[in-house]
Write a protein that holds these residues in place. Structure first.
Motif, PDB file in Angstrom:
ATOM      1  N   ASP A 116      -7.484  -7.099   2.817  1.00  0.00           N
ATOM      2  CA  ASP A 116      -6.511  -6.339   3.592  1.00  0.00           C
ATOM      3  C   ASP A 116      -6.558  -6.884   5.015  1.00  0.00           C
ATOM      4  O   ASP A 116      -7.576  -6.745   5.698  1.00  0.00           O
ATOM      5  CB  ASP A 116      -6.863  -4.853   3.586  1.00  0.00           C
ATOM      6  N   THR A 158     -14.890  -6.836  -0.799  1.00  0.00           N
ATOM      7  CA  THR A 158     -13.800  -6.598   0.154  1.00  0.00           C
ATOM      8  C   THR A 158     -14.121  -7.295   1.467  1.00  0.00           C
ATOM      9  O   THR A 158     -15.280  -7.518   1.804  1.00  0.00           O
ATOM     10  CB  THR A 158     -13.597  -5.094   0.422  1.00  0.00           C
ATOM     11  N   ASN A 197       0.812  -1.224   0.000  1.00  0.00           N
ATOM     12  CA  ASN A 197       0.000   0.000   0.000  1.00  0.00           C
ATOM     13  C   ASN A 197       0.848   1.278   0.000  1.00  0.00           C
ATOM     14  O   ASN A 197       0.309   2.362   0.149  1.00  0.00           O
ATOM     15  CB  ASN A 197      -0.989   0.003   1.167  1.00  0.00           C
ATOM     16  N   TYR A 237     -10.865  -8.262  -2.839  1.00  0.00           N
ATOM     17  CA  TYR A 237      -9.785  -7.487  -2.227  1.00  0.00           C
ATOM     18  C   TYR A 237      -9.706  -7.843  -0.746  1.00  0.00           C
ATOM     19  O   TYR A 237     -10.710  -7.825  -0.038  1.00  0.00           O
ATOM     20  CB  TYR A 237     -10.035  -5.988  -2.389  1.00  0.00           C
ATOM     21  N   ILE A 292      -9.008   1.964   1.942  1.00  0.00           N
ATOM     22  CA  ILE A 292      -8.403   1.629   0.658  1.00  0.00           C
ATOM     23  C   ILE A 292      -7.930   2.913  -0.018  1.00  0.00           C
ATOM     24  O   ILE A 292      -8.689   3.874  -0.145  1.00  0.00           O
ATOM     25  CB  ILE A 292      -9.403   0.872  -0.240  1.00  0.00           C
TER      26      ILE A 292
END
Length: 126
Positions: A72, A95, A47, A70, A78
């Motif tokens: 994380d 996500t 990132n 996605y 994001i």
């Protein structure tokens, strides 16, 4: 200590599940290196820009031409560059909102490797 770009690339290539996919390991400023026209790919994305020595690894898995997942591990906001990249890849983006990493740890690269194998394995079962 978390994994470097080369360690992540090697791990993806050696894994019997993920080695069957086109895989990228890039920093935020290198997203243009990813061929978004492919029907499917895995991308472990830092990132931060490439010139920043530290950062946080996330995962983008283009499952098919209509769907991108996605992940994380920290569920951070994001970044705009990543949002733009994801919307260019697919019309539907999912996500994760489950934080799987502590802010006191630095295992995001390992978690992205694990999640990439699990997502591909699950997709292959369908």
């Amino acid at each position: 200590m978390d994994l470097t770009k080369n360690q992540l690339k090697n791990a993806l290539a050696l894994n019997t599940v993920t080695s069957q996919k086109i895989c990228y390991v890039v920093s935020l400023d290198e997203l243009e290196l990813i061929n978004t026209n492919l029907s499917s790919f895995l991308a472990i994305v830092n990132n931060q820009p490439s010139w920043v020595s530290k950062g946080h690894w996330t995962l983008a898995y283009k499952i098919n031409s209509d769907l991108l997942a996605y992940y994380d591990p920290l569920c951070l906001n994001i970044k705009e560059e990543m949002i733009h990249f994801m919307t260019n890849c697919s019309t539907n983006v999912i996500t994760s909102n489950l934080m799987t990493q502590s802010f006191m740890s630095n295992i995001c690269g390992y978690l992205c490797l694990y999640m990439s194998a699990k997502l591909v394995e699950e997709q292959d079962l369908e």
